[in-house]
Design a protein around this motif. Structure first.
Motif, PDB file in Angstrom:
ATOM      1  N   PRO A 279      49.681  43.356  34.576  1.00 14.17           N
ATOM      2  CA  PRO A 279      48.279  43.711  34.829  1.00 14.17           C
ATOM      3  C   PRO A 279      47.351  42.570  34.401  1.00 14.17           C
ATOM      4  N   VAL A 280      46.534  42.104  35.326  1.00 12.83           N
ATOM      5  CA  VAL A 280      45.626  40.978  35.074  1.00 12.83           C
ATOM      6  C   VAL A 280      44.193  41.427  35.333  1.00 12.83           C
ATOM      7  N   ASN A 281      43.332  41.261  34.348  1.00 13.60           N
ATOM      8  CA  ASN A 281      41.902  41.513  34.539  1.00 13.60           C
ATOM      9  C   ASN A 281      41.327  40.314  35.292  1.00 13.60           C
ATOM     10  N   ILE A 282      40.942  40.546  36.538  1.00 10.94           N
ATOM     11  CA  ILE A 282      40.521  39.443  37.411  1.00 10.94           C
ATOM     12  C   ILE A 282      39.274  38.757  36.874  1.00 10.94           C
ATOM     13  N   ALA A 283      38.297  39.538  36.391  1.00 13.39           N
ATOM     14  CA  ALA A 283      37.051  38.951  35.885  1.00 13.39           C
ATOM     15  C   ALA A 283      37.335  38.048  34.687  1.00 13.39           C
ATOM     16  N   GLN A 284      38.239  38.479  33.786  1.00 13.88           N
ATOM     17  CA  GLN A 284      38.563  37.658  32.624  1.00 13.88           C
ATOM     18  C   GLN A 284      39.318  36.391  33.029  1.00 13.88           C
ATOM     19  N   ALA A 285      40.218  36.510  34.011  1.00 17.17           N
ATOM     20  CA  ALA A 285      40.949  35.327  34.481  1.00 17.17           C
ATOM     21  C   ALA A 285      40.003  34.307  35.100  1.00 17.17           C
ATOM     22  N   VAL A 286      39.024  34.803  35.875  1.00 20.59           N
ATOM     23  CA  VAL A 286      38.042  33.909  36.488  1.00 20.59           C
ATOM     24  C   VAL A 286      37.191  33.241  35.408  1.00 20.59           C
ATOM     25  N   ALA A 287      36.723  34.027  34.430  1.00 23.30           N
ATOM     26  CA  ALA A 287      35.888  33.470  33.358  1.00 23.30           C
ATOM     27  C   ALA A 287      36.653  32.424  32.546  1.00 23.30           C
ATOM     28  N   LYS A 288      37.916  32.684  32.305  1.00 29.12           N
ATOM     29  CA  LYS A 288      38.721  31.736  31.549  1.00 29.12           C
ATOM     30  C   LYS A 288      38.890  30.424  32.309  1.00 29.12           C
ATOM     31  N   SER A 289      39.109  30.509  33.614  1.00 28.66           N
ATOM     32  CA  SER A 289      39.249  29.299  34.430  1.00 28.66           C
ATOM     33  C   SER A 289      37.947  28.524  34.475  1.00 28.66           C
TER      34      SER A 289
ATOM     35  N   MET B 273      28.017  22.305  37.050  1.00 29.59           N
ATOM     36  CA  MET B 273      27.872  23.139  38.247  1.00 29.59           C
ATOM     37  C   MET B 273      27.298  24.484  37.832  1.00 29.59           C
ATOM     38  N   ASP B 274      26.378  24.988  38.646  1.00 30.53           N
ATOM     39  CA  ASP B 274      25.825  26.316  38.412  1.00 30.53           C
ATOM     40  C   ASP B 274      26.758  27.327  39.066  1.00 30.53           C
ATOM     41  N   ILE B 275      27.550  28.017  38.240  1.00 33.69           N
ATOM     42  CA  ILE B 275      28.576  28.929  38.741  1.00 33.69           C
ATOM     43  C   ILE B 275      28.120  30.369  38.527  1.00 33.69           C
ATOM     44  N   HIS B 276      28.038  31.130  39.632  1.00 33.05           N
ATOM     45  CA  HIS B 276      27.683  32.550  39.583  1.00 33.05           C
ATOM     46  C   HIS B 276      28.931  33.382  39.865  1.00 33.05           C
ATOM     47  N   ILE B 277      29.215  34.331  38.981  1.00 32.85           N
ATOM     48  CA  ILE B 277      30.407  35.182  39.120  1.00 32.85           C
ATOM     49  C   ILE B 277      29.948  36.607  39.402  1.00 32.85           C
ATOM     50  N   ASN B 278      30.409  37.153  40.519  1.00 29.60           N
ATOM     51  CA  ASN B 278      30.080  38.524  40.906  1.00 29.60           C
ATOM     52  C   ASN B 278      31.381  39.289  41.142  1.00 29.60           C
ATOM     53  N   ILE B 279      32.054  39.640  40.027  1.00 31.20           N
ATOM     54  CA  ILE B 279      33.358  40.314  40.083  1.00 31.20           C
ATOM     55  C   ILE B 279      33.327  41.495  39.122  1.00 31.20           C
ATOM     56  N   PRO B 280      33.753  42.692  39.562  1.00 31.60           N
ATOM     57  CA  PRO B 280      33.755  43.862  38.668  1.00 31.60           C
ATOM     58  C   PRO B 280      34.551  43.580  37.394  1.00 31.60           C
ATOM     59  N   ALA B 281      33.974  43.977  36.277  1.00 34.84           N
ATOM     60  CA  ALA B 281      34.603  43.683  34.982  1.00 34.84           C
ATOM     61  C   ALA B 281      35.877  44.492  34.751  1.00 34.84           C
ATOM     62  N   ASP B 282      36.039  45.619  35.472  1.00 37.17           N
ATOM     63  CA  ASP B 282      37.204  46.473  35.232  1.00 37.17           C
ATOM     64  C   ASP B 282      38.263  46.350  36.321  1.00 37.17           C
ATOM     65  N   LEU B 283      38.183  45.317  37.150  1.00 33.72           N
ATOM     66  CA  LEU B 283      39.154  45.142  38.230  1.00 33.72           C
ATOM     67  C   LEU B 283      40.446  44.554  37.669  1.00 33.72           C
ATOM     68  N   VAL B 284      41.540  45.306  37.759  1.00 30.78           N
ATOM     69  CA  VAL B 284      42.836  44.877  37.248  1.00 30.78           C
ATOM     70  C   VAL B 284      43.857  44.964  38.373  1.00 30.78           C
ATOM     71  N   LEU B 285      44.593  43.875  38.574  1.00 25.99           N
ATOM     72  CA  LEU B 285      45.634  43.829  39.603  1.00 25.99           C
ATOM     73  C   LEU B 285      46.950  43.418  38.967  1.00 25.99           C
TER      74      LEU B 285
END
Length: 590
Positions: free
Chosen positions: A435-445, A458-470
């Motif tokens: 199980p990977v929290n997508i928002a946390q993986a994106v923030a870490k990268s 770079m001005d990076i905008h993240i629009n990903i649900p915080a509870d999305l787990v795949l």
């Protein structure tokens, strides 16, 4: 003294005989090459290649013989040339009576500025001030074309007219200009004809030479032919080289192998195995210009003319003609099927060889990288863990412990990347999904990229649900995300948006959109070509490795350009939609 003179004469005689035997063994071969834009253009285009070819044999010389389309059939039948270089489709409608052995097909050319003598296709042009918008509107008009048996200069355009229910001499009239092919567009430019069937890229080439102004013309029936030239028909296989019967099999075989192996010199034409002419035969059959069909109808006409007063024999001839037509059609169908099967087998074998070669090379690279990098990485980890243990035990400089944790974490990341590269090269399936929290993986990268590249923000905008787990492989996702963001940074992007994209299929996408100019059309048409890069220090393997890693975990990598008017790229990580049954209740890896 007499004895010495006699020995000297014998030596001279032996030298003369050796030179004479060398002259007898030398052979000159004549290569007939179509010259659609004239003799001078053909010499400029092909003479360097023939000069190179002559250097590959000690006693063989290859001479250029420019051919007009009107004379090519007779020159081949009279055996005035030993080799022929022309579009293979061109000779399907000729009756030379000579068996040709096709050796190789041209594959490499300058796609940025292709020439009319390189690509096989047709473009139907009219003047903009004519008001003509469609092929059907050419009824009652006069049309210029190259020659009656010219494939790109007439037959392909003739099929468009035929499909529009327009018939030659009944619904329109033709003017054949012959070579050079420039005359087709020049007549249209002078308003001496209403339309012109021109070979593909002729308009663009004449425009670049300042001969015509392309803005004064309009293309009828435009289609996407996957080239930079505007065309009315699809693109057909390139020019091919054929050997005539008087060429020894040993020379033909060696020449074919030489052309297929010599791909390194960018100044020389590139070659590939001969492409099947199945599609060409279908078109000729459709417009009743196939050689088999022509021979059948010519025989019917002769028989009817000879026995026109005999009704019984006429009926018999009709029946025989029908049976003959059915027989020839069946032969053509069988031949087409055999050629198609052989071509598919050849292409499959070629793909297997290319795939095996690539995997061997990258397998060696992966092994070398793992061997060279693992040892220093292990040493770094041991030093970091040892220092961390000592600081914890002595309770000194405790503020450095989180830094050492980061070092150990990055060492783990390096180890995982090397493992992913090895699995990519060996096509191993990675099923270690967690199980990977997508928002946390994106923030870490994003955090990792910012730490490594703080000089250009770079001005990076993240629009990903915080509870999305795949359920997926976190190291692969982070590696592809970091690579994609680094590409944005290297292209000087100032604005990056990261969001979620849904698919109709059971997939979910992480979309990265930037404003750094976007991909070229060649990169979109052939996105994952190894060792192709526009970076000074790049190897051209980043996108290739990322795409393969995504496929290893059951996903994919999609490339596109922005469609909102801003010049930028869109990269989408396509992930299998395997949501965790209780994403909020399970601690997910990031």
């Amino acid at each position: 003294m007499k004895f010495s003179c006699w020995r000297f004469c014998r030596v001279l005689l032996l030298l003369w005989l050796a030179a004479y035997s060398g002259m007898l063994s030398a052979k000159t071969w004549y290569v007939g090459i179509l010259a659609p834009r004239g003799v001078q253009a053909a010499q400029q285009e092909w003479q360097p290649w023939l000069n190179w070819l002559s250097t590959q044999w000690e006693n063989e010389t290859f001479i250029l013989v420019p051919m007009q389309l009107a004379d090519a059939e007779q020159m081949i039948a009279d055996k005035r040339v030993n080799f022929v270089l022309a579009p293979q489709a061109q000779f399907l409608s000729m009756k030379t009576g000579v068996e040709m052995r096709w050796l190789a097909t041209l594959s490499r050319m300058d796609m940025a500025q292709p020439k009319a003598a390189e690509l096989v296709g047709s473009a139907v042009w009219v003047r903009k001030d004519s008001g003509l918008q469609d092929i059907a509107q050419l009824r009652g008009k006069t049309i210029a074309a190259v020659q009656k048996n010219a494939f790109g200069g007439f037959l392909l355009g003739y099929k468009l007219l035929y499909d529009a229910q327009l018939r030659e001499n009944r619904d329109y009239s033709l003017v054949f200009t012959g070579y050079p092919i420039d005359q087709t567009l020049l007549l249209l430019d002078r308003k001496q004809v209403d339309a012109a069937i021109a070979p593909l890229c002729l308009m663009e080439e004449m425009q670049s030479q300042g001969v015509v102004d392309s803005s004064q013309f309009q293309l009828l029936h435009p289609v996407n032919n996957h080239s930079v030239c505007a065309g009315s028909t699809e693109l057909f296989p390139n020019w091919s080289l054929a050997a005539l019967p008087d060429v020894p099999d040993s020379l033909a075989t060696r020449l074919g192998s030489l052309l297929l192996q010599n791909q390194a010199d960018a100044l020389l034409p590139g070659w590939s195995p001969v492409v099947a002419s199945t599609r060409v035969e279908e078109i000729l059959h459709r417009i009743h210009r196939h050689p088999f069909q022509q021979s059948v109808w010519a025989g019917i006409k002769n028989w009817v003319s000879e026995y026109k007063t005999w009704v019984g024999i006429t009926l018999l001839l009709v029946a025989l003609s029908f049976l003959n037509y059915a027989w020839v059609s069946w032969l053509a169908w069988r031949r087409q099927k055999q050629i198609t099967q052989a071509y598919e087998q050849m292409r499959t074998y070629e793909r297997m060889m290319m795939h095996a070669d690539r995997l061997n090379i990258l397998g060696e690279m992966a092994s070398g990288i793992a061997h060279e990098v693992n040892q220093p990485v292990s040493v770094i980890r041991h030093y970091a863990e040892g220092t961390r243990y000592r600081l914890q035990k002595q309770q000194t400089h405790t503020e450095l412990i989180p830094v050492l944790d980061k070092v150990i974490e990055q060492v783990e990341r390096i180890t995982q990347i090397i493992e992913n590269l090895r699995k990519w090269a060996k096509s191993e399936r990675n099923d270690q999904s967690v199980p990977v929290n997508i928002a946390q993986a994106v923030a870490k990268s994003v955090q990792f990229v910012r730490l490594q590249n703080d000089r250009h923000l770079m001005d990076i905008h993240i629009n990903i649900p915080a509870d999305l787990v795949l359920l997926t492989v976190p190291s692969v996702i982070e590696q592809v995300l970091v690579n994609s963001l680094l590409n944005c940074w290297q292209q000087q992007a100032t604005q990056v948006d990261m969001s979620i994209r849904s698919f109709d299929e059971p997939f979910l996408g992480i979309t990265i959109t930037d404003n750094a100019g976007g991909f070229s059309q060649e990169q979109l048409d052939f996105p994952f070509v190894p060792f192709r890069t526009n970076k000074d220090q790049g190897l051209g393997l980043g996108l290739v490795i990322c795409e393969r890693l995504m496929r290893v975990i059951g996903g994919g990598l999609l490339l596109d350009n922005r469609s909102d008017g801003i010049a930028g790229a869109v990269v989408t990580l396509k992930l299998p939609l395997k949501k965790h049954s209780n994403p909020k209740g399970v601690k997910a890896s990031s």
